[in-house]
Design an enzyme around this catalytic site. Structure first.
Site, PDB file in Angstrom:
ATOM      1  N   THR A   1      -6.674   9.675  -4.108  1.00  0.00           N
ATOM      2  CA  THR A   1      -7.866  10.452  -4.471  1.00  0.00           C
ATOM      3  C   THR A   1      -7.509  11.807  -5.083  1.00  0.00           C
ATOM      4  OG1 THR A   1      -8.020  11.360  -2.235  1.00  0.00           O
ATOM      5  CG2 THR A   1      -9.311   9.374  -2.711  1.00  0.00           C
TER       6      THR A   1
ATOM      7  N   ARG B   1     -10.402   0.670  -6.492  1.00  0.00           N
ATOM      8  CA  ARG B   1     -10.605   1.144  -5.116  1.00  0.00           C
ATOM      9  C   ARG B   1     -11.922   1.890  -4.995  1.00  0.00           C
ATOM     10  NH1 ARG B   1      -7.131   5.476  -1.558  1.00  0.00           N
ATOM     11  NH2 ARG B   1      -7.037   4.225   0.338  1.00  0.00           N
TER      12      ARG B   1
ATOM     13  N   TYR C   1      -7.699  17.554  -1.537  1.00  0.00           N
ATOM     14  CA  TYR C   1      -6.447  18.102  -1.006  1.00  0.00           C
ATOM     15  C   TYR C   1      -5.438  18.202  -2.145  1.00  0.00           C
ATOM     16  CZ  TYR C   1      -4.884  13.205  -1.184  1.00  0.00           C
ATOM     17  OH  TYR C   1      -4.569  11.940  -1.605  1.00  0.00           O
TER      18      TYR C   1
ATOM     19  N   HIS D   1      -6.464  -0.320   5.918  1.00  0.00           N
ATOM     20  CA  HIS D   1      -6.177   0.198   7.258  1.00  0.00           C
ATOM     21  C   HIS D   1      -7.146  -0.342   8.325  1.00  0.00           C
ATOM     22  CE1 HIS D   1      -4.042   2.506   4.395  1.00  0.00           C
ATOM     23  NE2 HIS D   1      -4.776   3.585   4.366  1.00  0.00           N
TER      24      HIS D   1
ATOM     25  N   ASP E   1       2.214   2.969   3.195  1.00  0.00           N
ATOM     26  CA  ASP E   1       1.323   4.107   2.948  1.00  0.00           C
ATOM     27  C   ASP E   1       2.107   5.359   2.526  1.00  0.00           C
ATOM     28  OD1 ASP E   1      -1.211   5.322   2.680  1.00  0.00           O
ATOM     29  OD2 ASP E   1      -0.996   6.313   4.608  1.00  0.00           O
TER      30      ASP E   1
ATOM     31  N   HIS F   1       0.851  -1.199   0.000  1.00  0.00           N
ATOM     32  CA  HIS F   1       0.000   0.000   0.000  1.00  0.00           C
ATOM     33  C   HIS F   1       0.880   1.240   0.000  1.00  0.00           C
ATOM     34  CE1 HIS F   1      -3.807   2.231   0.715  1.00  0.00           C
ATOM     35  NE2 HIS F   1      -2.975   3.105   1.269  1.00  0.00           N
ATOM     36  N   CYS F   2       0.986   1.853  -1.152  1.00  0.00           N
ATOM     37  CA  CYS F   2       1.739   3.106  -1.274  1.00  0.00           C
ATOM     38  C   CYS F   2       1.145   3.856  -2.470  1.00  0.00           C
ATOM     39  CB  CYS F   2       3.225   2.826  -1.458  1.00  0.00           C
ATOM     40  SG  CYS F   2       3.589   1.639  -2.751  1.00  0.00           S
TER      41      CYS F   2
ATOM     42  N   TYR G   1     -12.122   1.463   1.311  1.00  0.00           N
ATOM     43  CA  TYR G   1     -11.623   2.335   2.386  1.00  0.00           C
ATOM     44  C   TYR G   1     -12.844   2.964   3.049  1.00  0.00           C
ATOM     45  CZ  TYR G   1      -8.418   5.644   4.716  1.00  0.00           C
ATOM     46  OH  TYR G   1      -7.690   6.355   5.639  1.00  0.00           O
TER      47      TYR G   1
HETATM   48  O1  LIG Z   1      -6.165   8.256  -1.722  1.00  0.00           O
HETATM   49  C1  LIG Z   1      -6.062   9.029  -0.751  1.00  0.00           C
HETATM   50  O2  LIG Z   1      -6.243  10.241  -0.838  1.00  0.00           O
HETATM   51  C2  LIG Z   1      -5.763   8.453   0.548  1.00  0.00           C
HETATM   52  C3  LIG Z   1      -5.995   9.196   1.690  1.00  0.00           C
HETATM   53  C4  LIG Z   1      -5.820   8.616   2.905  1.00  0.00           C
HETATM   54  C5  LIG Z   1      -6.211   9.304   4.124  1.00  0.00           C
HETATM   55  O3  LIG Z   1      -6.265  10.536   4.099  1.00  0.00           O
HETATM   56  O4  LIG Z   1      -6.503   8.606   5.102  1.00  0.00           O
HETATM   57  O5  LIG Z   1      -5.344   7.338   3.025  1.00  0.00           O
HETATM   58  C6  LIG Z   1      -5.045   6.599   1.937  1.00  0.00           C
HETATM   59  O6  LIG Z   1      -4.640   5.438   2.092  1.00  0.00           O
HETATM   60  C7  LIG Z   1      -5.259   7.177   0.672  1.00  0.00           C
END
Ligand SMILES: O=C(O)c1cc(C(=O)O)oc(=O)c1
Length: 305
Positions: free
Chosen positions: A78, A125, A50, A182, A258, A32-33, A158
């Site tokens: 995202t 996802r 963001y 997570h 991550d 997961h990265c 998620y």
């Molecule tokens: O794709 C994302 O924006 C994203 C955000 C977060 C988080 O803000 O928790 O965690 C992730 O694993 C991936």
């Protein structure tokens, strides 16, 4: 060339991570990265919630080598919406050492899915975290599942623990394997033996093909201490949650850094020390080998020797 201004307060990834004391087993996968941009080359999506710092594939691969991982699973972030170009560029540049998880809209064509598959994408996802995305209609998600199912992909989900009761039946109706990010974001101030985390474990028990990433202690920890300054006992409050999952479901857990850790507000961890967290949640060499090698290889590289 587009330039982007980072979200105020944004914490950049940690430069100069330590070398882990824990030696990763040969063939370990960072499952997961992410890559972010660079924005000038791969612009961030207009609908993003963001704007991150840039975190390129070259940086990701350098971190992989520094920490001792052999492979990466790059999950579409995202901030890139459903434009998977930066993630796919990383997969193509990896020489087969990276697989990907994409974000797709329901109007994706079979030709597009096939192209993603050929690049190394193996999952899609679905994000239910309200601060990250606007909710998608469930029918749209089911339409996406129909497109990816013929390719043997899975769905990465998620969500926050509080949303599991509402999502549970819908998620369990999805007819492909599920991978939960997570640990379903438990509230680690609560009892790991209590009803809330019990509901998550029950969700995992409901089907034999529900997987879990026992990731992100830096995000889930309430009491820390942070993985900084050589700390070898970081995020101890998260350990009982992750360990329960690893011990009950040793064949369907995954781990990843991550990196580059989007949206952390308190501190940015030293990724070397994050790797040192792993033996606390997977206490035996056999469990660690499943978590870091056998399981991710089965899911993402089933044809590798
Ligand atoms: O794709 C994302 O924006 C994203 C955000 C977060 C988080 O803000 O928790 O965690 C992730 O694993 C991936």
């Amino acid at each position: 060339m587009t330039t982007f201004e980072k979200t105020p307060g944004w914490l950049d990834w940690y430069a100069g991570p330590s070398r882990p004391r824990f030696r990763l087993p040969s063939g370990a996968v960072d499952a997961h990265c992410h890559v972010f941009g660079p924005g000038a080359e791969f612009p961030y999506a207009p609908e993003r919630k963001y704007t991150p710092c840039d975190a390129s594939k070259d940086r990701l691969f350098a971190l992989r080598d520094h920490l001792g991982f052999a492979r990466n699973v790059v999950v579409q972030a995202t901030c890139h919406g459903a434009d998977n170009t930066a993630m796919v560029d990383a997969l193509r540049a990896s020489g087969g050492l990276a697989r990907g998880v994409a974000t797709l809209r329901p109007d994706v064509t079979d030709a597009q899915v096939r192209e993603l598959h050929e690049a190394g994408v193996r999952g899609v996802r679905f994000n239910f975290v309200k601060r990250l995305v606007d909710a998608a209609p469930r029918q749209d998600l089911l339409d996406v599942v129909e497109k990816i199912a013929p390719y043997g992909w899975h769905v990465v989900v998620y969500f926050e623990a509080a949303d599991l009761p509402d999502l549970r039946d819908f998620l369990l109706s999805i007819p492909v394997p599920l991978v939960v990010d997570h640990m379903g974001r438990p509230d680690t101030a609560k009892d790991p033996e209590g009803p809330d985390f019990g509901a998550f474990l029950d969700f995992m028990r409901a089907r034999p093909d529900v997987w879990c990433k026992v990731t992100c202690p830096e995000r889930l920890s309430v009491t820390g201490p942070p993985a900084l300054g050589g700390e070898q006992a970081a995020y101890r409050d998260v350990v009982p949650f992750a360990r329960r999952v690893v011990e009950e479901f040793p064949d369907r857990v995954l781990w990843g850094t991550d990196w580059p850790h989007p949206n952390l507000t308190d501190h940015m961890p030293d990724d070397g020390l994050l790797v040192d967290f792993v033996p606390h949640i997977a206490p035996t060499p056999a469990l660690r080998h499943k978590l870091l090698v056998d399981n991710p290889m089965r899911l993402y590289w089933p044809d590798a020797d």
